[in-house]
Scaffold this active site. Structure first.
Site, PDB file in Angstrom:
ATOM      1  N   ASP A  59     -18.881   7.020 -17.423  1.00 41.19           N
ATOM      2  CA  ASP A  59     -19.325   6.968 -16.029  1.00 41.19           C
ATOM      3  C   ASP A  59     -18.500   7.997 -15.270  1.00 41.19           C
ATOM      4  O   ASP A  59     -17.295   7.822 -15.091  1.00 41.19           O
ATOM      5  CB  ASP A  59     -19.092   5.568 -15.471  1.00 41.19           C
ATOM      6  N   TYR A 162     -29.465  14.259  -1.577  1.00 41.49           N
ATOM      7  CA  TYR A 162     -29.325  15.219  -2.683  1.00 41.49           C
ATOM      8  C   TYR A 162     -28.753  16.544  -2.184  1.00 41.49           C
ATOM      9  O   TYR A 162     -27.827  17.110  -2.788  1.00 41.49           O
ATOM     10  CB  TYR A 162     -30.684  15.438  -3.335  1.00 41.49           C
TER      11      TYR A 162
END
Length: 256
Positions: A59, A162
């Site tokens: 992760d 984004y």
């Protein structure tokens, strides 16, 4: 830096840009440690390049998880020379819904966490690991390549999160390159345009055709191997540092 015999961390290396980078780097003689969450895809790539590729479930937003991956890389291959950050998510969401009500912060927080904080996390830990490498004739000890997007510069409607995350990736390129000069580590960023990754497979044909119309030349989607070739060139070319390179065939995104 001669890529042959070097060890590269590739985040998101089990698919898309990361997988293409993994395959290309292995073909050039590098060892690759894939940092990804897709265990099935990661195991497939590891089996395909047995001995040259090691998959580590990672992760990128976790300091402990990334530290473990770097420890695995050092244990198996001796050191870390290159880091290529391809892990990211691109789920769109507008700021306001159809009724004009704002969405909560969960989506924005998640996208920034993976794309920007995750990139920074790997960048920081990779640089820390690289500083103990023996320098080459230029004093170089490592290369870090991050992935932004053309959305960092002309994001579309629905890409606020984004664009913010990828704009941040572009923005940290120069300050980290300046700081890591003391360690002999270069930092570069690639900002891809419309690249044919698995993210495009679920789009309607009309949507893909619309994106192609925004490309100047060659009038097609880019291919992941073209990103991989640019990443390899950055490793090889010591005078590339502290800059973001657009790889977009002169495309400029429309508002939507």
């Amino acid at each position: 830096m001669d890529i042959k015999g070097k060890t590269a961390l590739v985040t998101g290396g089990a698919s898309g840009l990361g997988r293409a980078t993994t395959e290309h780097f292995v073909a050039l003689g590098a060892n690759v440690v894939i940092l990804d969450l897709n265990d099935e895809a990661g195991a497939t790539v590891e089996a395909q390049f047995k001995g040259k590729v090691t998959y580590v479930h990672t992760d990128v937003t976790s300091e402990e998880s990334v530290a473990n991956a770097i420890a695995v890389a050092k244990d198996k291959y001796g050191q870390v020379d290159i880091a290529v950050n391809c892990a990211g998510i691109a789920t769109p969401q507008k700021v306001l819904d159809r009724e004009g009500n704002r969405y909560g912060l969960d989506h924005f927080r998640k996208v920034v966490s993976v794309n920007l904080i995750g990139t920074f996390n790997v960048t920081a830990q990779a640089a820390e690991a690289m500083q103990t490498n023996a320098p080459n004739e230029d004093g170089e000890r490592g290369v870090i390549i991050n992935t932004a997007s053309v959305a960092a510069f002309e994001g579309q409607i629905g890409q606020a999160a984004y664009s913010a995350s990828k704009g941040g990736v572009a923005a940290i390129t120069l300050p980290t390159a300046r700081e890591f000069s003391r360690q002999g580590v270069r930092v570069m960023t690639i900002a891809p345009g419309f690249i044919h990754t698995p993210l495009f497979d679920g789009l309607p044909e009309a949507a893909v055709d619309s994106l192609k119309q925004q490309v100047v030349f060659p009038k097609r989607l880019g291919q992941p191997h073209e990103y991989a070739k640019l990443a390899a060139h950055i490793v090889d070319n010591a005078y590339l540092n502290g800059e973001t390179i657009r790889m977009d065939a002169a495309a400029r995104m429309a508002p939507k």
